[in-house]
Design an enzyme around this catalytic site. Structure first.
Site, PDB file in Angstrom:
ATOM      1  N   ASP A 123      40.564 111.248 -62.561  1.00 35.25           N
ATOM      2  CA  ASP A 123      40.980 110.115 -63.211  1.00 35.25           C
ATOM      3  C   ASP A 123      41.762 110.694 -64.574  1.00 35.25           C
ATOM      4  O   ASP A 123      42.040 109.826 -65.369  1.00 35.25           O
ATOM      5  CB  ASP A 123      39.730 109.351 -63.410  1.00 35.25           C
ATOM      6  CG  ASP A 123      38.744 110.022 -64.254  1.00 35.25           C
ATOM      7  OD1 ASP A 123      38.257 111.022 -63.738  1.00 35.25           O
ATOM      8  OD2 ASP A 123      37.806 109.244 -64.760  1.00 35.25           O
ATOM      9  N   HIS A 140      28.221 118.993 -67.712  1.00 37.65           N
ATOM     10  CA  HIS A 140      28.959 119.001 -68.931  1.00 37.65           C
ATOM     11  C   HIS A 140      27.957 119.420 -70.158  1.00 37.65           C
ATOM     12  O   HIS A 140      26.942 118.447 -70.274  1.00 37.65           O
ATOM     13  CB  HIS A 140      29.532 117.556 -69.116  1.00 37.65           C
ATOM     14  CG  HIS A 140      30.787 117.357 -68.221  1.00 37.65           C
ATOM     15  ND1 HIS A 140      31.060 117.074 -66.967  1.00 37.65           N
ATOM     16  CD2 HIS A 140      32.039 117.262 -68.882  1.00 37.65           C
ATOM     17  CE1 HIS A 140      32.289 117.056 -66.882  1.00 37.65           C
ATOM     18  NE2 HIS A 140      33.101 116.954 -67.921  1.00 37.65           N
ATOM     19  N   GLU A 164      29.604 120.608 -75.502  1.00 38.27           N
ATOM     20  CA  GLU A 164      30.936 120.074 -75.817  1.00 38.27           C
ATOM     21  C   GLU A 164      30.723 119.182 -77.307  1.00 38.27           C
ATOM     22  O   GLU A 164      31.252 119.574 -78.112  1.00 38.27           O
ATOM     23  CB  GLU A 164      31.852 119.247 -74.853  1.00 38.27           C
ATOM     24  CG  GLU A 164      33.198 118.760 -75.197  1.00 38.27           C
ATOM     25  CD  GLU A 164      33.777 117.645 -74.009  1.00 38.27           C
ATOM     26  OE1 GLU A 164      34.808 117.566 -74.087  1.00 38.27           O
ATOM     27  OE2 GLU A 164      32.674 117.337 -73.456  1.00 38.27           O
TER      28      GLU A 164
END
Length: 376
Positions: free
Chosen positions: A31, A215, A218
């Protein structure tokens, strides 16, 4: 591989060489890679309002909006791409075009991630979402082959870490492990939503011998990465740049590592680093000073990725080119991180070895330019 000794100059030669290099992409969001023209066309069909309906202006808007320095603000831009990815036809088109765009950039293996739970507004089941994406990738692979490009695109299913559907998505990933789904992930806001919130989902995939990437590192720091490794059992760290907080460069140029940094380096945990995206979310100040160069020099298993090609206005070749031009990388460095990515795909070992061979073979072919002999 394209020679760098052409008369049209080193900049053009570098770009051509990087595009020609067979590349592997481990961290790219479906996306986050929609063509601007596709967003415009499909938005008109579903009645979704956009900041502008001019594709070029919209492309600039995405990059500018994502460059706020805030991860939550960055994530807001996805409302416009998700809006056009709620039907099977929309998902197939976006997946098909992603495969074609990546193949045109020289990517030969891509692990595209997305969150199926975000594509159910129009009534699709989770399985219908996965099926539509798989069909789109297959169509894109076939069209790319007709155009002279070979690419394989597989799926990594993400659960949104601020939601409570990780167990469902983990089960979905396992149900499709023999149908193009190769990994499980959690994505979304990192701070306040640690991997431990989804411990049962990670336990499910781990006990099924199914790989996970998370993830981490970050927007969050060492604690987030430690949970990703030790609670979630992540085999790769999505981004992972904050591990540099646990690495000190001594005056003599040697590296002093903390406990977690040693763990990551010693066990060859790959870092899925996304330079341009990190600049936009504030995880790094510039490409020249991005910590991934220090991590590479210190012996970490660094891979280079795009994260969101639309929001960053980028490609994998562009990311690698920025590192050569601005961070002093040689093309030997480029080859090294590309091979590292191939070694850490979620494919089986025999497939990984074949992929590595496909990458390094051009550098060994007599009469072609070896990547490491030139700087930009």
């Amino acid at each position: 591989m394209t020679s760098l000794d052409r008369p049209d100059g080193p900049e053009q030669d570098l770009d051509a060489t990087l595009r020609a290099l067979p590349k592997v992409l481990l961290h790219d969001h479906l996306d986050g890679g929609v063509r601007p023209a596709t967003v415009v066309e499909l938005s008109a069909e579903v009645g979704h309002a956009l900041p502008t309906t001019d594709p070029d202006a919209l492309a600039r808007w995405f990059v500018d909006a994502a460059a706020s320095g805030s991860l939550p603000r960055y994530l807001e831009t996805f409302e416009h791409t998700l809006a056009v990815m709620q039907t099977a036809d929309g998902l197939r088109r976006v997946a098909r075009e992603a495969a074609l765009d990546l193949a045109a950039d020289g990517v030969v293996h891509a692990e595209q991630r997305y969150a199926p739970e975000q594509h159910q507004r129009a009534g699709l089941t989770l399985q219908q979402v996965v099926d539509a994406v798989r069909e789109g990738f297959a169509e894109g692979e076939a069209q790319a082959r007709e155009q002279g490009h070979e690419i394989r695109v597989v799926q990594v299913l993400s659960a949104m870490r601020q939601a409570d559907r990780a167990d469902e998505i983990a089960a979905l990933a396992l149900a499709n492990r023999d149908a193009g789904v190769v990994g499980f992930d959690i994505a979304g806001p990192e701070d306040g939503f640690p991997p431990s919130r989804h411990a049962s989902a990670f336990r499910t995939v781990r006990e099924a011998s199914f790989p996970a990437t998370v993830h981490a590192g970050e927007d969050g720091g060492l604690d987030s990465m430690a949970e990703a490794l030790h609670v979630a059992g992540a085999l790769r760290l999505g981004h992972g740049v904050r591990i540099a907080d646990d690495v000190r460069v001594e005056p003599d140029g040697t590296y002093r590592l903390g406990t977690l940094a040693h763990w990551v380096r010693d066990r060859r945990v790959p870092l899925e680093v996304c330079p341009s995206s990190n600049l936009q979310t504030g995880a790094a100040a510039s490409v020249a000073t991005h910590p991934l160069t220090t991590l590479l020099r210190a012996g970490f298993e660094v891979t280079v990725n795009t994260d969101n090609r639309l929001q960053s206005g980028t490609s994998l070749s562009r990311e690698l080119g920025l590192l050569v031009r601005e961070a002093g990388w040689t093309l030997d460095d480029v080859l090294a991180v590309t091979v590292a990515a191939a070694r850490h795909t979620f494919l089986h070992e025999d497939e990984r070895r074949a992929l590595v061979d496909r990458i390094v073979r051009p550098a060994r072919t007599p009469g072609t330019a070896r990547p490491g002999r030139h700087r930009a």
